[in-house]
Enzyme design. Structure first.
Site, PDB file in Angstrom:
ATOM      1  N   ALA A 261       0.613   4.671 -10.077  1.00  0.00           N
ATOM      2  CA  ALA A 261      -0.456   4.449  -9.086  1.00  0.00           C
ATOM      3  C   ALA A 261      -1.137   5.776  -8.766  1.00  0.00           C
ATOM      4  O   ALA A 261      -0.480   6.797  -8.581  1.00  0.00           O
ATOM      5  CB  ALA A 261       0.117   3.837  -7.810  1.00  0.00           C
ATOM      6  N   GLY A 262      -2.457   5.741  -8.721  1.00  0.00           N
ATOM      7  CA  GLY A 262      -3.168   6.978  -8.412  1.00  0.00           C
ATOM      8  C   GLY A 262      -4.613   6.704  -8.068  1.00  0.00           C
ATOM      9  O   GLY A 262      -5.166   5.657  -8.405  1.00  0.00           O
ATOM     10  N   ILE A 263      -5.200   7.657  -7.368  1.00  0.00           N
ATOM     11  CA  ILE A 263      -6.632   7.600  -7.065  1.00  0.00           C
ATOM     12  C   ILE A 263      -7.241   8.938  -7.474  1.00  0.00           C
ATOM     13  O   ILE A 263      -6.519   9.916  -7.687  1.00  0.00           O
ATOM     14  CB  ILE A 263      -6.902   7.304  -5.569  1.00  0.00           C
ATOM     15  CG1 ILE A 263      -6.142   8.281  -4.662  1.00  0.00           C
ATOM     16  CG2 ILE A 263      -6.549   5.867  -5.228  1.00  0.00           C
ATOM     17  CD1 ILE A 263      -6.495   8.168  -3.199  1.00  0.00           C
TER      18      ILE A 263
ATOM     19  N   LYS B  72      -2.217  16.398  -9.709  1.00  0.00           N
ATOM     20  CA  LYS B  72      -1.694  16.093 -11.046  1.00  0.00           C
ATOM     21  C   LYS B  72      -0.943  17.290 -11.627  1.00  0.00           C
ATOM     22  O   LYS B  72       0.059  17.113 -12.328  1.00  0.00           O
ATOM     23  CB  LYS B  72      -2.831  15.646 -11.970  1.00  0.00           C
ATOM     24  CG  LYS B  72      -3.408  14.281 -11.577  1.00  0.00           C
ATOM     25  CD  LYS B  72      -2.361  13.172 -11.676  1.00  0.00           C
ATOM     26  CE  LYS B  72      -2.925  11.797 -11.396  1.00  0.00           C
ATOM     27  NZ  LYS B  72      -1.934  10.721 -11.545  1.00  0.00           N
TER      28      LYS B  72
ATOM     29  N   ASP C  78       0.874  -1.171   0.000  1.00  0.00           N
ATOM     30  CA  ASP C  78       0.000   0.000   0.000  1.00  0.00           C
ATOM     31  C   ASP C  78       0.914   1.224   0.000  1.00  0.00           C
ATOM     32  O   ASP C  78       1.552   1.537   1.009  1.00  0.00           O
ATOM     33  CB  ASP C  78      -0.894  -0.017   1.248  1.00  0.00           C
ATOM     34  CG  ASP C  78      -1.862   1.162   1.267  1.00  0.00           C
ATOM     35  OD1 ASP C  78      -1.675   2.112   0.468  1.00  0.00           O
ATOM     36  OD2 ASP C  78      -2.798   1.140   2.087  1.00  0.00           O
TER      37      ASP C  78
ATOM     38  N   TYR D 160      -7.643  16.334  -7.029  1.00  0.00           N
ATOM     39  CA  TYR D 160      -6.978  15.601  -8.126  1.00  0.00           C
ATOM     40  C   TYR D 160      -6.268  16.591  -9.063  1.00  0.00           C
ATOM     41  O   TYR D 160      -5.114  16.376  -9.442  1.00  0.00           O
ATOM     42  CB  TYR D 160      -8.035  14.795  -8.873  1.00  0.00           C
ATOM     43  CG  TYR D 160      -7.509  13.881  -9.956  1.00  0.00           C
ATOM     44  CD1 TYR D 160      -6.887  12.677  -9.641  1.00  0.00           C
ATOM     45  CD2 TYR D 160      -7.669  14.209 -11.305  1.00  0.00           C
ATOM     46  CE1 TYR D 160      -6.433  11.818 -10.641  1.00  0.00           C
ATOM     47  CE2 TYR D 160      -7.215  13.351 -12.305  1.00  0.00           C
ATOM     48  CZ  TYR D 160      -6.596  12.162 -11.967  1.00  0.00           C
ATOM     49  OH  TYR D 160      -6.144  11.322 -12.957  1.00  0.00           O
ATOM     50  N   ASN D 161      -6.958  17.691  -9.424  1.00  0.00           N
ATOM     51  CA  ASN D 161      -6.330  18.713 -10.275  1.00  0.00           C
ATOM     52  C   ASN D 161      -5.033  19.198  -9.634  1.00  0.00           C
ATOM     53  O   ASN D 161      -4.010  19.354 -10.305  1.00  0.00           O
ATOM     54  CB  ASN D 161      -7.258  19.924 -10.440  1.00  0.00           C
ATOM     55  CG  ASN D 161      -8.481  19.629 -11.298  1.00  0.00           C
ATOM     56  OD1 ASN D 161      -8.458  18.745 -12.141  1.00  0.00           O
ATOM     57  ND2 ASN D 161      -9.548  20.385 -11.079  1.00  0.00           N
TER      58      ASN D 161
HETATM   59  N1  LIG Z   1      -7.962   6.399 -16.926  1.00  0.00           N
HETATM   60  C1  LIG Z   1      -7.946   7.698 -17.147  1.00  0.00           C
HETATM   61  O1  LIG Z   1      -8.836   8.238 -17.820  1.00  0.00           O
HETATM   62  C2  LIG Z   1      -6.830   8.532 -16.585  1.00  0.00           C
HETATM   63  C3  LIG Z   1      -6.723   9.858 -17.029  1.00  0.00           C
HETATM   64  C4  LIG Z   1      -5.702  10.641 -16.531  1.00  0.00           C
HETATM   65  C5  LIG Z   1      -4.795  10.121 -15.636  1.00  0.00           C
HETATM   66  N2  LIG Z   1      -4.917   8.842 -15.209  1.00  0.00           N
HETATM   67  C6  LIG Z   1      -3.944   8.344 -14.238  1.00  0.00           C
HETATM   68  O2  LIG Z   1      -3.474   7.085 -14.636  1.00  0.00           O
HETATM   69  C7  LIG Z   1      -3.049   6.360 -13.484  1.00  0.00           C
HETATM   70  C8  LIG Z   1      -3.649   4.955 -13.543  1.00  0.00           C
HETATM   71  O3  LIG Z   1      -5.042   5.056 -13.424  1.00  0.00           O
HETATM   72  P1  LIG Z   1      -6.065   4.059 -14.168  1.00  0.00           P
HETATM   73  O4  LIG Z   1      -6.978   4.884 -14.948  1.00  0.00           O
HETATM   74  O5  LIG Z   1      -5.334   2.960 -14.806  1.00  0.00           O
HETATM   75  O6  LIG Z   1      -6.903   3.564 -12.890  1.00  0.00           O
HETATM   76  P2  LIG Z   1      -7.030   2.173 -12.121  1.00  0.00           P
HETATM   77  O7  LIG Z   1      -7.352   1.075 -13.062  1.00  0.00           O
HETATM   78  O8  LIG Z   1      -7.949   2.459 -10.993  1.00  0.00           O
HETATM   79  O9  LIG Z   1      -5.551   1.910 -11.588  1.00  0.00           O
HETATM   80  C9  LIG Z   1      -5.032   2.531 -10.446  1.00  0.00           C
HETATM   81  C10 LIG Z   1      -3.865   1.706  -9.967  1.00  0.00           C
HETATM   82  O10 LIG Z   1      -3.309   2.363  -8.804  1.00  0.00           O
HETATM   83  C11 LIG Z   1      -3.165   1.385  -7.785  1.00  0.00           C
HETATM   84  N3  LIG Z   1      -3.294   1.976  -6.450  1.00  0.00           N
HETATM   85  C12 LIG Z   1      -4.319   2.722  -5.978  1.00  0.00           C
HETATM   86  N4  LIG Z   1      -4.124   3.002  -4.682  1.00  0.00           N
HETATM   87  C13 LIG Z   1      -2.937   2.394  -4.327  1.00  0.00           C
HETATM   88  C14 LIG Z   1      -2.209   2.306  -3.115  1.00  0.00           C
HETATM   89  N5  LIG Z   1      -2.645   2.892  -1.990  1.00  0.00           N
HETATM   90  N6  LIG Z   1      -1.056   1.613  -3.111  1.00  0.00           N
HETATM   91  C15 LIG Z   1      -0.614   0.994  -4.242  1.00  0.00           C
HETATM   92  N7  LIG Z   1      -1.255   1.063  -5.426  1.00  0.00           N
HETATM   93  C16 LIG Z   1      -2.414   1.750  -5.448  1.00  0.00           C
HETATM   94  C17 LIG Z   1      -4.278   0.375  -8.043  1.00  0.00           C
HETATM   95  O11 LIG Z   1      -3.911  -0.896  -7.499  1.00  0.00           O
HETATM   96  P3  LIG Z   1      -4.527  -1.576  -6.177  1.00  0.00           P
HETATM   97  O12 LIG Z   1      -5.940  -1.133  -6.050  1.00  0.00           O
HETATM   98  O13 LIG Z   1      -4.355  -3.031  -6.459  1.00  0.00           O
HETATM   99  O14 LIG Z   1      -3.639  -1.108  -5.056  1.00  0.00           O
HETATM  100  C18 LIG Z   1      -4.272   0.312  -9.561  1.00  0.00           C
HETATM  101  O15 LIG Z   1      -3.305  -0.618  -9.988  1.00  0.00           O
HETATM  102  C19 LIG Z   1      -3.493   7.173 -12.269  1.00  0.00           C
HETATM  103  O16 LIG Z   1      -2.407   7.922 -11.755  1.00  0.00           O
HETATM  104  C20 LIG Z   1      -4.528   8.111 -12.858  1.00  0.00           C
HETATM  105  O17 LIG Z   1      -4.660   9.298 -12.123  1.00  0.00           O
HETATM  106  C21 LIG Z   1      -5.918   8.036 -15.657  1.00  0.00           C
END
Ligand SMILES: NC(=O)c1ccc[n+]([C@@H]2O[C@H](COP(=O)([O-])OP(=O)(O)OC[C@H]3O[C@@H](n4cnc5c(N)ncnc54)[C@H](OP(=O)(O)O)[C@@H]3O)[C@@H](O)[C@H]2O)c1
Length: 252
Positions: free
Chosen positions: A82-84, A150, A54, A146-147
């Site tokens: 990794a991101g939320i 990032k 984590d 989030y804004n």
């Molecule tokens: N998809 C989009 O439209 C989009 C757009 C702009 C930017 N992004 C960025 O792209 C990145 C990936 O996002 P995604 O869209 O692929 O979303 P996602 O499928 O929800 O993936 C998020 C990843 O982050 C991991 N994570 C979350 N909390 C964590 C923690 N406390 N410790 C370790 N790992 C953690 C999750 O793994 P676990 O839950 O297994 O820990 C998962 O592997 C993020 O930084 C997001 O902000 C995405």
């Protein structure tokens, strides 16, 4: 080549891990969901190293670095992915949740980068990949924290490139627009359905992963995907004007 991908258990991180495994790299996959990581790592057999951690936990966030290098060699590429996301009115967001987001999306990549850079710089080689967001260029109403995270990550990433170039280290800043994933689906569901956003260009994690790996190989400075959103970098004011008017209201 040893590539570390944080958040490798789903979405963009999973696709980047799979892309590098397909390209023959050694890959360390970091996230919390063990079964997901092990399923993805199976594609690489002994070339994959799984770290269940984590990253929001101060102790666990960096404790894995030595183990990963012992398993697969010096880290050549660190992908801070990794991101939320929180899509909610700023005033209705629980402060503990907001701090968790700022920690995971901003502090953790900055700290991991400085720790890994201390190993890359003496070796005179390496690449840092920061997965920021289009929200860094065109902040989206309803994503207050989030804004901020990032934009902070993107600014740090863009500024670091020239600082570390003389040490042989390259930095790639990634600006995804909407890309199909769990995070993207949850974010979209937080808004009232509106014709203006229903059909916005949306990419796939697999295409983005290829663009990221190509940018690392060719030492490109940044990736903007889907490519349509490239205009936002050159016309940020026009993009903000449009986003302010076209973003649907939040539900509730
Ligand atoms: N998809 C989009 O439209 C989009 C757009 C702009 C930017 N992004 C960025 O792209 C990145 C990936 O996002 P995604 O869209 O692929 O979303 P996602 O499928 O929800 O993936 C998020 C990843 O982050 C991991 N994570 C979350 N909390 C964590 C923690 N406390 N410790 C370790 N790992 C953690 C999750 O793994 P676990 O839950 O297994 O820990 C998962 O592997 C993020 O930084 C997001 O902000 C995405």
């Amino acid at each position: 080549m040893h590539v570390v991908v944080t958040g490798a258990s789903s979405g963009i991180g999973e696709a980047i891990a799979r892309e590098y495994l397909a390209r023959g790299a050694n890959v360390t996959l970091v996230a919390r969901r063990k079964e997901h990581l092990e399923r993805i790592a199976a594609a690489g057999a002994e070339r994959a190293h799984v770290v269940v951690a984590d990253l929001a936990d101060a102790e666990a966030a960096w404790a894995w670095i030595d183990g990963a290098e012992n398993a697969l060699g010096p880290i050549d590429v660190l992908v801070n992915n990794a991101g939320i996301q929180i899509v909610k009115h700023a005033t209705e967001t629980d402060w503990a949740a907001a701090e968790r987001l700022l920690h995971l999306d901003l502090h953790v990549p900055l700290r991991l980068t400085t720790l890994v850079l201390r190993r890359m710089i003496p070796r005179g080689t390496g690449t840092i990949v920061d997965v920021a967001s289009m929200a860094a260029i065109a902040p989206t109403p309803g994503m207050y924290f989030y804004n901020a995270a990032k934009a902070g990550l993107a600014a740090a990433s863009e500024g670091l490139r020239a600082e570390v170039k003389k040490h042989g280290v390259h930095v790639v800043t990634v600006y995804p627009g909407p890309v199909t994933s769990e995070l993207e689906a949850a974010g979209r569901a937080a808004y009232e359905d509106a014709a203006a956003t229903r059909n916005v260009p949306t990419g796939t994690p697999e295409v983005l992963a290829r663009l990221v790996a190509d940018a690392v190989a060719k030492k490109r400075p940044r990736v903007i995907y889907p490519r349509t959103y490239g205009f936002a970098r050159h016309f940020p004011n026009a993009t903000r004007w449009a986003l302010d008017r076209l973003t649907p209201p939040l539900k509730g």
